[in-house]
Design an enzyme around this catalytic site. Structure first.
Site, short mmCIF file in Angstrom:
data_model
loop_
_atom_site.label_atom_id
_atom_site.label_comp_id
_atom_site.label_asym_id
_atom_site.label_seq_id
_atom_site.Cartn_x
_atom_site.Cartn_y
_atom_site.Cartn_z
N GLU A 1 -4.17 -2.37 14.15
CA GLU A 1 -4.79 -1.43 13.23
C GLU A 1 -6.07 -0.91 13.85
O GLU A 1 -6.94 -1.67 14.22
CB GLU A 1 -5.13 -2.09 11.89
CG GLU A 1 -3.95 -2.64 11.12
CD GLU A 1 -4.38 -3.28 9.81
OE1 GLU A 1 -5.42 -2.88 9.26
OE2 GLU A 1 -3.66 -4.18 9.34
N HIS B 1 1.43 -9.60 4.30
CA HIS B 1 0.29 -8.68 4.38
C HIS B 1 -0.39 -8.62 3.01
O HIS B 1 -0.29 -7.64 2.28
CB HIS B 1 0.77 -7.29 4.81
CG HIS B 1 -0.33 -6.39 5.28
ND1 HIS B 1 -0.30 -5.73 6.49
CD2 HIS B 1 -1.50 -6.02 4.71
CE1 HIS B 1 -1.39 -5.01 6.63
NE2 HIS B 1 -2.14 -5.17 5.56
N GLU C 1 -5.62 1.93 -0.77
CA GLU C 1 -6.48 1.02 -0.03
C GLU C 1 -7.05 -0.07 -0.94
O GLU C 1 -8.24 -0.13 -1.23
CB GLU C 1 -7.61 1.81 0.66
CG GLU C 1 -7.15 2.53 1.91
CD GLU C 1 -6.66 1.57 3.00
OE1 GLU C 1 -7.24 0.46 3.12
OE2 GLU C 1 -5.71 1.93 3.72
N GLN D 1 0.80 -1.22 0.00
CA GLN D 1 0.00 0.00 0.00
C GLN D 1 0.83 1.27 0.00
O GLN D 1 0.30 2.35 -0.26
CB GLN D 1 -0.93 0.00 1.22
CG GLN D 1 -1.98 -1.10 1.16
CD GLN D 1 -2.78 -1.19 2.45
OE1 GLN D 1 -2.40 -1.90 3.37
NE2 GLN D 1 -3.87 -0.46 2.52
N TRP E 1 -4.00 3.08 12.30
CA TRP E 1 -3.98 2.84 10.86
C TRP E 1 -4.68 4.01 10.18
O TRP E 1 -5.84 4.24 10.40
CB TRP E 1 -4.73 1.55 10.51
CG TRP E 1 -4.63 1.27 9.04
CD1 TRP E 1 -5.44 1.75 8.05
CD2 TRP E 1 -3.63 0.47 8.39
NE1 TRP E 1 -5.01 1.29 6.83
CE2 TRP E 1 -3.91 0.51 7.01
CE3 TRP E 1 -2.53 -0.27 8.83
CZ2 TRP E 1 -3.14 -0.16 6.07
CZ3 TRP E 1 -1.77 -0.94 7.90
CH2 TRP E 1 -2.07 -0.89 6.53
N ASN F 1 -1.29 -11.32 8.01
CA ASN F 1 -2.29 -10.30 8.27
C ASN F 1 -3.68 -10.76 7.83
O ASN F 1 -3.89 -11.10 6.68
CB ASN F 1 -1.94 -9.01 7.51
CG ASN F 1 -2.91 -7.89 7.81
OD1 ASN F 1 -2.87 -7.30 8.88
ND2 ASN F 1 -3.80 -7.58 6.88
N GLU F 2 -4.60 -10.81 8.78
CA GLU F 2 -6.02 -11.05 8.53
C GLU F 2 -6.29 -12.20 7.57
O GLU F 2 -6.77 -12.02 6.44
CB GLU F 2 -6.67 -9.76 8.02
CG GLU F 2 -6.54 -8.62 9.02
CD GLU F 2 -7.06 -7.29 8.48
OE1 GLU F 2 -7.94 -7.32 7.61
OE2 GLU F 2 -6.57 -6.24 8.92
#
Length: 491
Positions: free
Chosen positions: A390, A164, A446, A60, A439, A209-210
Site C-alpha cells: 500500500e 484485513h 476509509e 472497504q 492504494w 493486514n497491519e
C-alpha cells in the site's frame, strides 16, 4: 507511567505502506525540496518481472454486507451500534458495490495495465459464524472462485490478504476475538480453508493486514473494533492537542490500555506463525506459492545526534516494526510492564526541526524516507523479500467542485513518480523489493472516515450508482506502465 517520564523527540520523515511492511498514507502536500531529478522514472528502470499492482480490501469496497450468506464483521457491528463514530455510516454496508460489480472492476484493472491485484477475502463471507463448525457459505466460496478465475483469465495475478481488519463478529461475541487464544485456532482453520479452496490459483498470500493497527486502535485507544480502552474521554490519539483529529473515548466497552494491546499482538503473531507453518508444511510444495504479512512503520530519524534521541528513534522503530519483525527472526524482546502501549515507547514524534516543517506541513511526505525504510529493512532484518502493498495519497472530498476539476489530480501523479523513483533507488542499492501496489484502485470507504477522503486512481461518483471514472493519475499510471519514455509530472 509517572508524569515525570522523559520523552526524547524523534523526527518523523516518511509514511509509506508496504507488505511485509506498511504505514499510513500522506495528505496531498508535495514539497519541492527533493528536486526535479525525482520526477524522472520509467517502467524499464524496474526489473522486467517486477510486480505493479493496485490494492483494495473487502470491507472497504465489496458492500452487500447482508447478502450472499455473509455474516457480520466487527466493523459491521461497530457501524450498527455506534453510527455517529463512523462518517457516512449508513453507506458502509454498500461501500462501492464491488461484490456485484467485480467483473467491471477487473476490466478497469486490465485497462489500467497493472499485472497484479491485491484484495482481501471477507472471513465472514466464507464462514458466517467465524468457525468451521458454524458451516461454510457456498455463495461466498463461489464468489471468490469467480473473482480469482476472472482475474487470471484477464492476465492479472491475485495477491490475497486473508484478514484485513474485518474479524467475524461471531468470534468477538463467542470468546472475545483477538484477546483469546482460540482466535489462533480459528484463524488457522480459516486460512487452511483459503489454501484448499483457492491455493491452486493464488500464489501470493498475506496473512494479516497491519496487526499494529488492530492491537493499538482496537485495544489501546478504542477508535476501531472492538473499541476497548481505559483512557479518559477526550485524550487525543491522532493529531496534537492543539489540532486533534481524533479524540479517544468514551470507552464504552471496558478494556485495559496497558495490557490488552500486547495480548492481542501476541495472539496475532501466533496466528500468523501458525498459518505460515501450516502453509509451508502442507501446501507450499504442491501449490508453489509464498506467504507473508503486512506490517506498518514510519521511518524515524533522531532529532539530534544525542544518544538519547538516537535511542528514542530505535524504540519507535521497535514499537512500530520490530514488535512483529523481531519474533519472526527468533529474537526475544525484553518484557514490558508499563501502563499504556504508546507511553511505553518513551519517545515523542514530531514533524518539525528548528521551527521548520519537514515538507509543507505535518501531513507532508518525504519520498526519500521510503528508500531509507527499504534499506533499513535490508540491513536490520536479513534482507527479506518485500512487496510495497500500500502506498498512496489522499485528497479531501469536495463535491462543490465541477467533476472535471475533481478528476485532475497532478499531486497524486507527483506523489507516484517521486516514490517510484526512490523505490527504484532502493532496488539498485540491493534491497529485495519485488513489487509495488498503489492504494487504492478506487475511492473507497476509509473506515471511520467514511467517504470523506479520496485515495483512488479512479473517482467514485457516490451519488450516481458508484460509477467509476479514471482520474488524471490513472491515465498517467497506465502510460507509465506501457511506455519506456521518461515521464515528467509537476506538483
Amino acid at each position: 507511567m509517572a508524569s515525570t517520564t522523559k520523552f526524547f523527540r524523534v523526527l518523523i520523515m516518511v509514511c509509506a505502506i508496504m507488505a511485509s511492511i506498511a504505514c499510513w498514507t500522506a495528505q496531498a502536500t508535495i514539497p519541492d525540496s527533493d528536486g526535479v531529478e525525482e520526477l524522472d522514472v520509467t517502467r524499464s528502470d524496474f526489473p522486467s518481472d517486477f510486480t505493479f499492482g493496485v490494492a483494495t480490501s473487502a470491507a472497504q469496497t465489496e458492500g452487500s454486507a447482508r447478502e450472499g450468506g455473509r455474516g457480520p464483521s466487527t466493523w459491521d457491528h461497530r457501524v450498527d451500534i455506534l453510527p455517529d463514530r463512523v462518517i457516512n455510516s449508513d453507506k458502509f454496508s454498500t461501500a462501492i458495490d464491488s461484490y456485484t460489480r467485480y467483473k467491471e472492476d477487473i476490466n478497469i484493472i486490465k485497462h489500467l495495465g497493472v499485472n497484479s491485484y491485491r484484495f482481501s477475502i471477507s472471513w465472514s463471507r466464507l464462514l458466517p459464524k467465524g468457525s468451521l463448525s458454524g458451516g461454510i457459505n457456498q455463495e461466498g466460496v463461489d464468489h471468490y472462485n469467480s473473482l480469482i478465475d476472472e482475474l487470471i483469465r484477464n492476465g492479472i495475478k491475485p495477491f490475497v490478504t486473508i484478514l484485513h481488519f474485518d474479524l467475524p463478529q461471531a468470534l468477538e461475541e463467542k470468546y472475545g476475538g483477538y484477546l483469546n487464544r482460540s482466535f489462533v485456532t480459528d484463524f488457522e482453520d480459516y486460512s487452511e480453508l483459503c489454501f484448499k479452496l483457492f491455493g491452486d490459483r493464488v500464489k501470493n498470500w498475506f496473512t494479516i493486514n497491519e496487526p499494529t493497527v488492530l492491537a493499538v486502535y482496537g485495544y489501546e485507544v478504542g477508535i476501531a473494533p472492538p473499541g476497548k480502552c481505559s483512557l479518559k474521554e477526550g485524550v487525543c490519539v491522532i493529531g496534537s492537542p492543539e489540532n486533534c483529529l481524533v479524540p479517544a473515548g468514551p470507552c464504552d466497552f471496558g478494556g485495559d490500555s496497558s495490557t490488552e494491546p500486547y495480548i492481542v499482538a501476541h495472539n496475532l503473531i501466533l496466528a500468523h506463525a501458525t498459518a505460515v507453518k501450516l502453509y509451508k508444511e502442507k501446501y507450499q510444495v504442491q501449490q508453489k506459492g509464498e506467504i507473508g504479512i503486512v506490517l506498518a512503520s514510519k521511518y524515524f530519524v533522531p532529532l539530534s545526534e544525542s544518544q538519547e534521541d538516537k535511542a528514542a528513534a530505535e524504540r519507535l522503530f521497535d514499537f512500530n516494526l520490530g514488535w512483529f519483525m523481531e519474533p519472526f527472526i527468533h529474537k526475544t524482546p525484553p518484557p514490558s510492564e508499563k501502563l499504556r502501549y504508546s507511553l511505553d515507547i518513551s519517545a515523542e514524534e514530531t514533524c518539525m526541526k528548528d521551527e521548520l516543517f519537514l515538507g509543507s506541513n505535518c501531513e507532508g511526505h518525504w519520498p526519500e524516507g521510503l528508500q531509507k525504510l527499504m534499506e533499513y529493512m535490508k540491513e536490520k532484518y536479513q534482507s527479506p523479500k518485500i512487496y510495497v502493498s500500500e502506498n498512496g495519497l489522499y485528497t479531501r472530498r469536495n463535491d462543490s467542485l465541477p467533476l472535471a476539476d475533481q478528476l485532475k489530480d497532478p499531486e497524486r501523479i507527483s506523489y507516484l513518480v517521486r516514490h517510484l523513483y526512490r523505490l527504484n533507488k532502493a532496488i539498485k542499492n540491493g534491497v529485495n523489493v519485488k513489487g509495488y501496489f498503489y492504494w487504492a484502485l478506487f475511492d473507497d470507504f476509509e473506515w471511520g472516515m467514511g467517504f470523506s477522503d479520496r485515495y483512488g486512481l479512479y473517482y467514485i461518483d457516490f451519488d450516481h450508482n458508484n460509477r467509476r471514472i479514471p482520474k488524471l493519475s490513472a491515465k498517467w499510471f497506465k502510460d507509465f506502465l506501457e511506455s519506456n519514455i521518461v515521464t515528467r509530472a509537476s506538483s
